[in-house]
Each structure stands twice: as C-alpha cells, then as structure tokens.
Design a protein around this motif. Structure first.
Motif, PDB file in Angstrom:
ATOM      1  N   ARG A  54       0.819  -1.232   0.000  1.00  0.00           N
ATOM      2  CA  ARG A  54       0.000   0.000   0.000  1.00  0.00           C
ATOM      3  C   ARG A  54       0.840   1.264   0.000  1.00  0.00           C
ATOM      4  NH1 ARG A  54      -3.421   1.370   5.372  1.00  0.00           N
ATOM      5  NH2 ARG A  54      -4.589   2.286   3.690  1.00  0.00           N
ATOM      6  N   ASN A  55       2.140   1.158   0.266  1.00  0.00           N
ATOM      7  CA  ASN A  55       2.983   2.350   0.231  1.00  0.00           C
ATOM      8  C   ASN A  55       3.592   2.623  -1.144  1.00  0.00           C
ATOM      9  OD1 ASN A  55       2.783   3.180   3.052  1.00  0.00           O
ATOM     10  ND2 ASN A  55       3.731   1.198   3.455  1.00  0.00           N
ATOM     11  N   ASN A  56       3.258   1.765  -2.129  1.00  0.00           N
ATOM     12  CA  ASN A  56       3.752   1.940  -3.500  1.00  0.00           C
ATOM     13  C   ASN A  56       2.552   2.216  -4.410  1.00  0.00           C
ATOM     14  OD1 ASN A  56       4.527   1.541  -6.162  1.00  0.00           O
ATOM     15  ND2 ASN A  56       5.925  -0.154  -5.667  1.00  0.00           N
ATOM     16  N   PRO A  57       2.517   3.395  -5.042  1.00  0.00           N
ATOM     17  CA  PRO A  57       1.346   3.756  -5.863  1.00  0.00           C
ATOM     18  C   PRO A  57       1.151   2.858  -7.084  1.00  0.00           C
ATOM     19  CG  PRO A  57       3.095   5.368  -6.143  1.00  0.00           C
ATOM     20  CD  PRO A  57       3.537   4.450  -5.038  1.00  0.00           C
ATOM     21  N   ASN A  58       2.157   2.059  -7.475  1.00  0.00           N
ATOM     22  CA  ASN A  58       1.998   1.140  -8.613  1.00  0.00           C
ATOM     23  C   ASN A  58       1.283  -0.155  -8.212  1.00  0.00           C
ATOM     24  OD1 ASN A  58       3.432   2.948 -10.171  1.00  0.00           O
ATOM     25  ND2 ASN A  58       5.372   1.886  -9.902  1.00  0.00           N
ATOM     26  N   CYS A  59       1.091  -0.357  -6.915  1.00  0.00           N
ATOM     27  CA  CYS A  59       0.460  -1.588  -6.438  1.00  0.00           C
ATOM     28  C   CYS A  59      -1.040  -1.365  -6.240  1.00  0.00           C
ATOM     29  CB  CYS A  59       1.084  -2.015  -5.104  1.00  0.00           C
ATOM     30  SG  CYS A  59       2.862  -2.315  -5.193  1.00  0.00           S
TER      31      CYS A  59
END
Ligand SMILES: *[C@@H]1O[C@H](CO)[C@@H](O)[C@H](O)[C@H]1NC(C)=O
Ligand SMILES: *[C@@H]1O[C@H](CO)[C@@H](O)[C@H](O)[C@H]1NC(C)=O
Length: 159
Positions: A54-59
């Motif tokens: 959840r801390n990676n906008p690509n996920c």
C-alpha cells in the motif's frame, strides 16, 4: 443557559450521520481477507505493478479496506448482473486529494469499465454532478455510493 435549538438539531444530525457511517463502513480488513472474499464472489484485483504494497502507488492493496466497502461492491456486482468485476485501485497511496472518505481510509475503490457495469450505472442513475476536478459523477438507485467516471475506470466512494 438554554441550548439553542439549532445546536441540538445539529448534534442529532451528527449522531445520525455517525451511526449511518458506522453501519455502512464496518471494520478495516486485511488485504488477504478482503481478496479472498472478493475472489469467492467473482471479483478480481489487478495491479499495474503486480504487487500489493500500500505504500507503493503502482500496487493495488486492500490492506485496511472497510468491510462495508467490500460488502457493497459485492452487492453492486449482484445488482448489476455482471459476471465479474475487476478492482484496479484500493487503499494504496497516490490517489486522494480529499480529506475524508478516501482510498487510503478504505472507502473507495477503482473498478474497471465493463459494459454490464456501465449500463447498470446509466440505467439506474438518479442524479449527476461534476466533481471539482472535472470528472462526471452519478448516484444510482439500489447501491449507495458516488460513481465518478475517470476515463479509464470508475472511481467509486461507497458511503
Ligand atoms: C505477477 O506475480 C505473480 C506471482 O509472483 C506471477 O505469477 C505473475 O506472472 C506476475 N504477473 C505479471 C504480469 O508480472
Ligand atoms: C512505478 O512505476 C513506474 C513506471 O514503471 C516506475 O518508474 C516507478 O519507479 C515505480 N514506483 C515505485 C515506487 O516502484
């Protein structure tokens, strides 16, 4: 000192709003619990990065999504008659510019366009508006929420 009637009314309205919100939004779920409940109900998750952090906008993450949000998208799939739906955005970072019912807080999902879903929203729409960022939005009969067409997908607030 007498409490002004308007203050009482506003306190009552706030309480009612809190009860309604609590009833609909439910409790935060883990990504694993949310995904397995969705898959059981014919809803899959897609991530451009093929990841759930959840801390990676690509996920695409459902960590912390509210149980009411999951129940409501399952109800939406049922009402729409769609055989499947695909979630393309959940609680991961990188979505929100409004402070309250956000992706991060578990109230919103991005859902891929599909003819059955688009037709359902069109057929049952009860009002329209234009969001401050210019995207057209609809409310519909049957499933509570605000459905905004962001072009490549629906951005839905389940409220
Ligand atoms: C995504 O990850 C899964 C599990 O690691 C892998 O099997 C799959 O091939 C990946 N898909 C893409 C499009 O990278
Ligand atoms: C997200 O994807 C873009 C495009 O592939 C890449 O440049 C960027 O580094 C990625 N961001 C993270 C946090 O992995």
């Amino acid at each position: 000192m007498q409490t002004p009637f308007s203050t009482v009314l506003s306190a009552v309205a706030t309480t009612i709003a809190m009860i309604a919100t609590a009833a609909r939004s439910g409790r935060p779920m883990s990504n694993g619990a949310a995904v397995s409940k969705l898959i059981t109900n014919g809803i899959t998750i897609s991530s451009s990065g093929n990841c759930t952090d959840r801390n990676n906008p690509n996920c695409t993450s459902l960590e912390g999504v509210l149980s009411g949000t999951i129940d409501t998208i399952i109800a939406l799939k049922g009402y729409s008659g769609c055989g499947s739906l695909v979630i393309t955005g959940g609680t991961e970072t990188g979505h929100d510019n409004c402070p309250d019912k956000t992706h991060w807080n578990g109230y919103k999902l991005d859902v891929r366009h599909a003819p059955c879903l688009d037709n359902y929203i069109c057929r049952t729409s009860t009002s329209t508006c234009v969001r401050s960022d210019g995207f057209p939005c609809w409310t519909i009969g049957g499933v509570d929420g605000l459905y905004c067409d962001e072009g490549s997908h629906w951005d839905i607030v389940f409220r």
